[in-house]
Design a protein around this motif. Structure first.
Motif, PDB file in Angstrom:
ATOM      1  N   THR A   1       0.844  -1.196   0.000  1.00 28.46           N
ATOM      2  CA  THR A   1       0.000   0.000   0.000  1.00 28.46           C
ATOM      3  C   THR A   1       0.877   1.243   0.000  1.00 28.46           C
ATOM      4  O   THR A   1       1.987   1.244   0.533  1.00 28.46           O
ATOM      5  CB  THR A   1      -0.923   0.022   1.228  1.00 28.46           C
ATOM      6  OG1 THR A   1      -0.125   0.012   2.426  1.00 28.46           O
ATOM      7  CG2 THR A   1      -1.852  -1.182   1.235  1.00 28.46           C
ATOM      8  N   ILE A   2       0.355   2.287  -0.625  1.00 28.23           N
ATOM      9  CA  ILE A   2       1.042   3.577  -0.648  1.00 28.23           C
ATOM     10  C   ILE A   2       0.045   4.651  -0.225  1.00 28.23           C
ATOM     11  O   ILE A   2      -1.172   4.473  -0.346  1.00 28.23           O
ATOM     12  CB  ILE A   2       1.605   3.902  -2.045  1.00 28.23           C
ATOM     13  CG1 ILE A   2       0.483   3.897  -3.091  1.00 28.23           C
ATOM     14  CG2 ILE A   2       2.702   2.923  -2.437  1.00 28.23           C
ATOM     15  CD1 ILE A   2       0.940   4.311  -4.473  1.00 28.23           C
ATOM     16  N   ALA A   3       0.577   5.736   0.284  1.00 23.42           N
ATOM     17  CA  ALA A   3      -0.281   6.834   0.721  1.00 23.42           C
ATOM     18  C   ALA A   3      -0.691   7.663  -0.480  1.00 23.42           C
ATOM     19  O   ALA A   3       0.151   8.142  -1.250  1.00 23.42           O
ATOM     20  CB  ALA A   3       0.455   7.699   1.738  1.00 23.42           C
ATOM     21  N   GLY A   4      -1.990   7.833  -0.658  1.00 23.04           N
ATOM     22  CA  GLY A   4      -2.493   8.625  -1.760  1.00 23.04           C
ATOM     23  C   GLY A   4      -2.493  10.106  -1.449  1.00 23.04           C
ATOM     24  O   GLY A   4      -2.122  10.533  -0.337  1.00 23.04           O
ATOM     25  N   GLU A   5      -2.909  10.917  -2.415  1.00 23.71           N
ATOM     26  CA  GLU A   5      -2.939  12.359  -2.232  1.00 23.71           C
ATOM     27  C   GLU A   5      -3.935  12.787  -1.163  1.00 23.71           C
ATOM     28  O   GLU A   5      -3.760  13.816  -0.516  1.00 23.71           O
ATOM     29  CB  GLU A   5      -3.291  13.047  -3.563  1.00 23.71           C
ATOM     30  CG  GLU A   5      -2.240  12.830  -4.645  1.00 23.71           C
ATOM     31  CD  GLU A   5      -2.620  13.518  -5.947  1.00 23.71           C
ATOM     32  OE1 GLU A   5      -3.738  14.091  -5.997  1.00 23.71           O
ATOM     33  OE2 GLU A   5      -1.809  13.493  -6.890  1.00 23.71           O
ATOM     34  N   ASN A   6      -4.969  11.984  -0.977  1.00 21.94           N
ATOM     35  CA  ASN A   6      -5.964  12.306   0.051  1.00 21.94           C
ATOM     36  C   ASN A   6      -5.593  11.772   1.415  1.00 21.94           C
ATOM     37  O   ASN A   6      -6.380  11.862   2.367  1.00 21.94           O
ATOM     38  CB  ASN A   6      -7.334  11.756  -0.359  1.00 21.94           C
ATOM     39  CG  ASN A   6      -7.296  10.248  -0.640  1.00 21.94           C
ATOM     40  OD1 ASN A   6      -6.253   9.600  -0.458  1.00 21.94           O
ATOM     41  ND2 ASN A   6      -8.420   9.712  -1.071  1.00 21.94           N
ATOM     42  N   GLY A   7      -4.396  11.199   1.530  1.00 21.49           N
ATOM     43  CA  GLY A   7      -3.935  10.686   2.804  1.00 21.49           C
ATOM     44  C   GLY A   7      -4.362   9.263   3.100  1.00 21.49           C
ATOM     45  O   GLY A   7      -3.922   8.686   4.105  1.00 21.49           O
ATOM     46  N   LYS A   8      -5.194   8.688   2.256  1.00 20.09           N
ATOM     47  CA  LYS A   8      -5.651   7.321   2.474  1.00 20.09           C
ATOM     48  C   LYS A   8      -4.721   6.339   1.774  1.00 20.09           C
ATOM     49  O   LYS A   8      -4.119   6.657   0.756  1.00 20.09           O
ATOM     50  CB  LYS A   8      -7.081   7.148   1.956  1.00 20.09           C
ATOM     51  CG  LYS A   8      -8.118   7.982   2.703  1.00 20.09           C
ATOM     52  CD  LYS A   8      -9.517   7.721   2.156  1.00 20.09           C
ATOM     53  CE  LYS A   8     -10.571   8.522   2.914  1.00 20.09           C
ATOM     54  NZ  LYS A   8     -11.943   8.275   2.395  1.00 20.09           N
ATOM     55  N   ASN A   9      -4.599   5.160   2.368  1.00 23.08           N
ATOM     56  CA  ASN A   9      -3.766   4.121   1.770  1.00 23.08           C
ATOM     57  C   ASN A   9      -4.443   3.554   0.528  1.00 23.08           C
ATOM     58  O   ASN A   9      -5.657   3.331   0.503  1.00 23.08           O
ATOM     59  CB  ASN A   9      -3.503   2.994   2.769  1.00 23.08           C
ATOM     60  CG  ASN A   9      -2.577   3.431   3.890  1.00 23.08           C
ATOM     61  OD1 ASN A   9      -1.775   4.344   3.725  1.00 23.08           O
ATOM     62  ND2 ASN A   9      -2.677   2.778   5.047  1.00 23.08           N
ATOM     63  N   GLN A  10      -3.648   3.322  -0.491  1.00 21.98           N
ATOM     64  CA  GLN A  10      -4.140   2.744  -1.727  1.00 21.98           C
ATOM     65  C   GLN A  10      -3.302   1.520  -2.084  1.00 21.98           C
ATOM     66  O   GLN A  10      -2.114   1.465  -1.797  1.00 21.98           O
ATOM     67  CB  GLN A  10      -4.070   3.761  -2.875  1.00 21.98           C
ATOM     68  CG  GLN A  10      -4.904   5.012  -2.639  1.00 21.98           C
ATOM     69  CD  GLN A  10      -4.744   6.017  -3.762  1.00 21.98           C
ATOM     70  OE1 GLN A  10      -3.913   5.836  -4.643  1.00 21.98           O
ATOM     71  NE2 GLN A  10      -5.537   7.072  -3.736  1.00 21.98           N
TER      72      GLN A  10
END
Length: 203
Positions: A38-47
């Motif tokens: 998982t990586i941190a998305g621009e909205n701060g949520k994990n993707q």
């Protein structure tokens, strides 16, 4: 005489060909005990970060023969699905092409292939020829008069009834079917011509 079905009108014939030739299918029985990065998305949520690799197949007689069978089966399923989709109304008349329309498809695919190299253009043409061959075979097995499928039905009726169908009636049935096929070919060819001129067919 044959039919060809376009699934996506916005795609060119070559793009559709590439999607068929280059597609790969991955089968996984279970996702148990598999962890995804998982990586941190621009909205701060994990993707989820999905990745894959293509494992090549060794080229030998066995693998080439197997892949040829698989490709042929795939083409048969596609043609049959297209034909049933046309009968059930999922595809319109503009999604059907006759000999004139197929000539345009072959020309377009060859031209797009030449932008890569000559072998790519040749590969595109050979693939469409294989598709036409399978298409003809499937269409010929339809239980319709004047086709081999219609002949098989007549033989089956004779086998069950244990009586031979009079040649007079058999000729009438086959002639009527042949006339209908010719009329259908004329309509499809006219639709191809109108589509080449105006960009839109009858339907």
């Amino acid at each position: 005489f044959f039919f060809f079905f376009f699934f996506f009108k916005q795609k060119t014939a070559y793009e559709m060909l590439r999607s068929l030739v280059g597609s790969e299918m991955c089968i996984r029985d279970s996702l148990k005990d598999i962890e995804f990065t998982t990586i941190a998305g621009e909205n701060g949520k994990n993707q989820l970060q999905l990745d894959f690799k293509v494992q090549g197949i060794e080229k030998n007689f066995g693998t080439l023969f197997t892949q040829s069978i698989n490709s042929t089966v795939s083409l048969v399923r596609m043609v049959w699905g297209s034909l049933t989709g046309l009968i059930m109304g999922r595809f319109g008349f503009n999604d059907v092409a006759g000999p004139i329309g197929m000539a345009s498809v072959i020309s377009q695919s060859a031209a797009m292939g030449l932008q890569v190299n000559f072998m790519q253009a040749l590969n595109n043409i050979l693939y469409i020829m294989a598709l036409i061959t399978v298409n003809l075979g499937v269409f010929n097995l339809i239980p319709f008069p004047a086709l081999d499928g219609g002949r098989f039905v007549l033989l089956l009726i004779e086998l069950v009834s244990k009586r031979k169908i009079p040649e007079k009636y058999e000729n009438i049935i086959n002639t009527a079917g042949f006339v209908l096929l010719i009329l259908l070919m004329v309509v499809v060819s006219a639709n191809d011509i109108v589509r080449l001129i105006s960009g839109k067919g009858f339907g």
